[in-house]
Design a protein around this motif. Sequence first.
Motif, PDB file in Angstrom:
ATOM      1  N   LYS A   1      45.816  40.321  36.249  1.00  0.00           N
ATOM      2  CA  LYS A   1      45.030  41.926  37.178  1.00  0.00           C
ATOM      3  C   LYS A   1      43.758  42.285  37.471  1.00  0.00           C
TER       4      LYS A   1
ATOM      5  N   ASP B   1      39.965  51.793  39.706  1.00  0.00           N
ATOM      6  CA  ASP B   1      39.900  50.701  39.389  1.00  0.00           C
ATOM      7  C   ASP B   1      40.692  50.496  37.675  1.00  0.00           C
TER       8      ASP B   1
ATOM      9  N   PHE C   1      41.757  49.875  44.951  1.00  0.00           N
ATOM     10  CA  PHE C   1      40.939  48.405  44.410  1.00  0.00           C
ATOM     11  C   PHE C   1      39.386  48.151  44.192  1.00  0.00           C
TER      12      PHE C   1
ATOM     13  N   SER D   1      34.016  37.563  46.292  1.00  0.00           N
ATOM     14  CA  SER D   1      34.408  36.019  46.902  1.00  0.00           C
ATOM     15  C   SER D   1      33.514  36.351  48.075  1.00  0.00           C
TER      16      SER D   1
ATOM     17  N   ASP E   1      44.714  52.922  36.457  1.00  0.00           N
ATOM     18  CA  ASP E   1      45.995  52.670  38.088  1.00  0.00           C
ATOM     19  C   ASP E   1      46.093  53.917  39.111  1.00  0.00           C
ATOM     20  N   SER E   2      45.465  52.883  40.502  1.00  0.00           N
ATOM     21  CA  SER E   2      44.978  54.515  41.425  1.00  0.00           C
ATOM     22  C   SER E   2      46.491  54.321  41.559  1.00  0.00           C
TER      23      SER E   2
ATOM     24  N   ASN F   1      34.649  36.564  51.238  1.00  0.00           N
ATOM     25  CA  ASN F   1      35.141  38.296  52.164  1.00  0.00           C
ATOM     26  C   ASN F   1      34.451  38.755  52.798  1.00  0.00           C
TER      27      ASN F   1
HETATM   28  C1  LIG Z   1      40.867  40.526  43.915  1.00  0.00           C
HETATM   29  S1  LIG Z   1      39.772  41.467  42.624  1.00  0.00           S
HETATM   30  C2  LIG Z   1      39.318  42.966  44.841  1.00  0.00           C
HETATM   31  C3  LIG Z   1      38.658  41.264  44.959  1.00  0.00           C
HETATM   32  C4  LIG Z   1      37.333  41.914  46.234  1.00  0.00           C
HETATM   33  N1  LIG Z   1      38.338  42.381  47.134  1.00  0.00           N
HETATM   34  C5  LIG Z   1      36.385  40.999  46.685  1.00  0.00           C
HETATM   35  O1  LIG Z   1      36.029  41.084  47.874  1.00  0.00           O
HETATM   36  O2  LIG Z   1      36.107  40.240  45.796  1.00  0.00           O
HETATM   37  C6  LIG Z   1      41.630  43.320  43.076  1.00  0.00           C
HETATM   38  C7  LIG Z   1      40.487  45.020  41.889  1.00  0.00           C
HETATM   39  O3  LIG Z   1      41.730  45.843  41.542  1.00  0.00           O
HETATM   40  C8  LIG Z   1      42.041  46.343  40.832  1.00  0.00           C
HETATM   41  N2  LIG Z   1      42.841  46.587  40.042  1.00  0.00           N
HETATM   42  C9  LIG Z   1      44.097  45.883  39.554  1.00  0.00           C
HETATM   43  N3  LIG Z   1      45.325  46.281  39.684  1.00  0.00           N
HETATM   44  C10 LIG Z   1      45.056  47.554  39.664  1.00  0.00           C
HETATM   45  C11 LIG Z   1      45.772  48.616  39.697  1.00  0.00           C
HETATM   46  N4  LIG Z   1      47.061  49.001  39.724  1.00  0.00           N
HETATM   47  N5  LIG Z   1      44.778  50.219  40.378  1.00  0.00           N
HETATM   48  C12 LIG Z   1      43.361  50.065  40.383  1.00  0.00           C
HETATM   49  N6  LIG Z   1      42.777  48.893  40.315  1.00  0.00           N
HETATM   50  C13 LIG Z   1      43.489  47.927  40.170  1.00  0.00           C
HETATM   51  C14 LIG Z   1      40.887  44.704  39.463  1.00  0.00           C
HETATM   52  O4  LIG Z   1      40.217  45.360  38.570  1.00  0.00           O
HETATM   53  C15 LIG Z   1      40.076  44.155  40.572  1.00  0.00           C
HETATM   54  O5  LIG Z   1      38.346  45.172  39.630  1.00  0.00           O
END
Ligand SMILES: C[S@@+](CC[C@H](N)C(=O)[O-])C[C@H]1O[C@@H](n2cnc3c(N)ncnc32)[C@H](O)[C@@H]1O
Length: 324
Positions: free
Chosen positions: A121, A203, A180, A156, A231-232, A159
């Motif tokens: 996650k 996050d 997130f 990434s 968790d958001s 993006n």
């Molecule tokens: C895919 S990454 C973000 C990638 C980013 N958008 C980029 O441009 O590279 C997703 C993020 O969501 C966070 N995340 C996952 N589940 C979450 C939750 N339930 N609440 C808060 N953050 C969460 C992860 O820790 C991670 O930092």
Amino acid sequence: MKEWCIKVDKNSAGKIIKKLRSVSLILEECIIDHDGQFVYIPVKKDTGNCIKHDFKLKNTPENIIRSNLGLRVNNTPKFIKLGDSIIFNKNQRVNKRIAEVYCNAYHAKNAYIFTGKIKGKMRIPSIKFLCGKNEDTIIVENGVKYALNPAKVMFSPGNINIRTEMGKIDFKDKTVIDMFCGIGYFSMPVLKYGNPKRLIACDINPDSIEYFKRNLKLNRIIYEPEIFLGDSRAKCPDVSADYIIMGNFESPKFLAQALIHSHRGTLLSMHFLERRGKIKRPEEIIKNARRLGYIISVKNIKIVKSVSHELVHVNSLFQVYNCL
Ligand SMILES: C[S@@+](CC[C@H](N)C(=O)[O-])C[C@H]1O[C@@H](n2cnc3c(N)ncnc32)[C@H](O)[C@@H]1O
């Protein structure tokens, strides 16, 4: 380095070089040589009238690598440059010495190698450190600096357009939730250029939150956002937001929580994966919102990047029209 060469009179050299370049025959790694009267043009193959000539190599990173490691052009390991670090692709034959030569040639501080998939996650990359000081990698994009450790958090590069667009939106008097937030991929450009009234960032990854805070300092952002580790769905305070950033491929699963924080006019920027071809998910999301008692519509849909042969990363902007 002895290579095939076309020897021409200095008066006609300019024209001939232009012609040879137009058919990609010049061996661009070498420096064109000359004596008083003749010019020696390095070429990729003997065109019938060539002689051998000793050329100096241009001081490019590729040539530094070739001359240090004796590697052939099509035999060099594949890599990406992420800010001031180098990350070699998975399964490349790289050791510390090779990594050091690459760091030197590309002026990189650290080198890593991908060893597997992005996991869990928290989207933590599988990466092994190869050489350098293992200091933070710094990426600079549109005047925004991002510090991170690529072995602890993902970034990434694909993006970039979304990050650039976030920095162009005027958030004056607006409340923004970044559900997130990671290291601040989207929040940093919003805070640096968008002037929001309030920004709430969540996050679950403690390393990401640490880097988010560090990036605020690095970008000299004096405004203090509200940052929550967890968790958001549980941590986000009871606010109604004008703009909700959902930078997670699982974002459709968080729709209910986002809608709870919405009002008429709220924009939801959702990221998800779709199979190539027809984009179907937005319709599903609209239906799910309706089941939850909200009418939302699509404002725009963008394909951000290709993720695999089958999947693309989509960013879709929805607007809350009404609550039933
Ligand atoms: C895919 S990454 C973000 C990638 C980013 N958008 C980029 O441009 O590279 C997703 C993020 O969501 C966070 N995340 C996952 N589940 C979450 C939750 N339930 N609440 C808060 N953050 C969460 C992860 O820790 C991670 O930092």
